[in-house]
Design a protein around this motif. Structure first.
Motif, PDB file in Angstrom:
ATOM      1  N   LYS A 131       0.832  -1.212   0.000  1.00 59.63           N
ATOM      2  CA  LYS A 131       0.000   0.000   0.000  1.00 59.63           C
ATOM      3  C   LYS A 131       0.864   1.258   0.000  1.00 59.63           C
ATOM      4  N   SER A 141      -4.169   1.998  -6.861  1.00 56.50           N
ATOM      5  CA  SER A 141      -4.711   1.093  -5.847  1.00 56.50           C
ATOM      6  C   SER A 141      -3.983  -0.246  -5.844  1.00 56.50           C
ATOM      7  N   ASP A 228      -7.375   2.044   0.301  1.00 60.29           N
ATOM      8  CA  ASP A 228      -6.529   2.329  -0.859  1.00 60.29           C
ATOM      9  C   ASP A 228      -6.742   3.758  -1.356  1.00 60.29           C
TER      10      ASP A 228
END
Length: 377
Positions: A131, A141, A228
């Protein structure tokens, strides 16, 4: 099965989720391998997999990945510092643009490692750093990437199953079989006989700044990947705050647009050199190794090729062992090549520039096949 083993590093944990899916046991007299699969190849590949595990080739060298991340962050910082210290005239702008592009592409290779769970042995640490790199450093994402890329690995170059070849038939016609089918059906979405020419000005420079940029936000929003999305916003806040303090709006927009186009071109040429020239067909339900080998090829090893491609020059080994840390591909490559020779499977390895040229050659060949079929030749 081989796909299940290839994708998961904590097999005890994920096996718990399979219990509700069990529909029964095979009768003792039933074969455990379908007739479309090569039983001896399956057996030999599983022995190779066991050898790989015994050799410790699935264990990551975390210093290697730390240094990769460090050089990405240094390049990212240097891109801004050049503009800060030397001003925003043309020459510093160009140097900053190049460093920013290199940083972003190398970050995309690192997020690829993290998405395949090959940096840490703990899944949660891979997801967390994924992430940070994908969402915060790149602005896309992580879950969006995993969703699409897992499908690609499960069935590479299989039409309707691999999202990486969804460009057929709306932008390009891919593969000999599909090109002829499209021509016979008199379907023409683009002038395919010229696709090897318009490829240069469409997919490489525009994939990131147009399709990927919109699609990652669309999927993250529709599938409610709120974490995200929050991480992704930090990229844009950081980028526009840091560069916006130095550049006028018009120059800032030029910087982000140009770096996305350069990043996109680098990514497309590298990612497609291993797949577009290979066999593209419907899913034939082949065994794991045959499925991966018919859709992938390698590029020769060198320090530059390894760095430039993020070790995707070892595409065969990567597809056979997707959770293997990339620094070990060269160690398993001779074993894979030997197994291919034993079973008469072609193991393709070519120079980098030849691999790039083969993308264009395959597009030209597919376009000509479509054109001939379209004209009933």
């Amino acid at each position: 099965q081989d796909a299940f083993v290839a994708f998961h590093i904590d097999k005890v944990l994920v096996s718990k989720y399979l219990k509700p899916l069990q529909i029964g046991e095979l009768a003792p007299d039933q074969p455990s391998i379908e007739p479309t699969k090569n039983e001896m190849l399956v057996k030999d590949f599983r022995e190779l997999r066991a050898t790989v595990e015994r050799m410790g080739l699935l264990e990551p060298n975390q210093l290697f990945f730390f240094l990769l991340l460090a050089h990405i962050l240094l390049l990212d910082a240097a891109a801004w510092l050049i503009l800060f210290y030397f001003g925003t005239s043309l020459l510093p702008f160009i140097f900053s643009l190049l460093l920013l592009t290199i940083s972003q592409v190398q970050a995309s290779w690192l997020q690829h490692d993290l998405g395949h769970l090959s940096v840490f042995r703990k899944t949660k640490w891979n997801h967390l750093l994924h992430k940070f790199v994908m969402c915060h450093l790149i602005g896309a994402s992580a879950k969006w990437w995993t969703l699409l890329h897992s499908q690609h690995h499960a069935k590479p170059n299989c039409f309707h199953k691999d999202p990486d070849i969804d460009m057929h038939p709306f932008l390009f016609t891919l593969g000999k079989k599909f090109s002829v089918e499209l021509g016979i059906k008199k379907k023409k979405y683009m002038p395919y006989n010229h696709q090897h020419k318009y490829f240069f000005i469409t997919l490489p420079p525009l994939l990131f700044p147009t399709y990927f940029h919109c699609h990652t936000f669309y999927i993250a929003y529709t599938k409610k990947f709120w974490v995200d999305l929050a991480w992704m916003l930090t990229f844009y806040i950081r980028f526009f705050y840091t560069y916006g303090s130095l550049l006028e709006t018009k120059t800032l927009n030029s910087l982000i647009s140009l770096h996305r186009m350069l990043e996109s071109s680098w990514f497309v040429w590298v990612s497609q050199m291993n797949h577009i020239p290979m066999d593209i067909d419907y899913d034939k339900n082949l065994d794991w190794m045959s499925t991966q080998l018919q859709a992938t090829c390698n590029v020769e090893q060198s320090l530059f090729n390894d760095w430039f491609t993020g070790h995707l020059n070892f595409q065969i080994e990567h597809h056979l062992f997707p959770s293997m840390p990339r620094h070990n591909y060269w160690k398993v490559a001779p074993l894979v090549k030997s197994l291919c020779a034993k079973h008469g499977i072609e193991y393709q390895c070519k120079p980098l520039l030849t691999a790039f040229a083969d993308i264009v050659h395959s597009l030209k060949s597919s376009g000509e096949l479509w054109h001939d079929a379209y004209l009933h030749k």
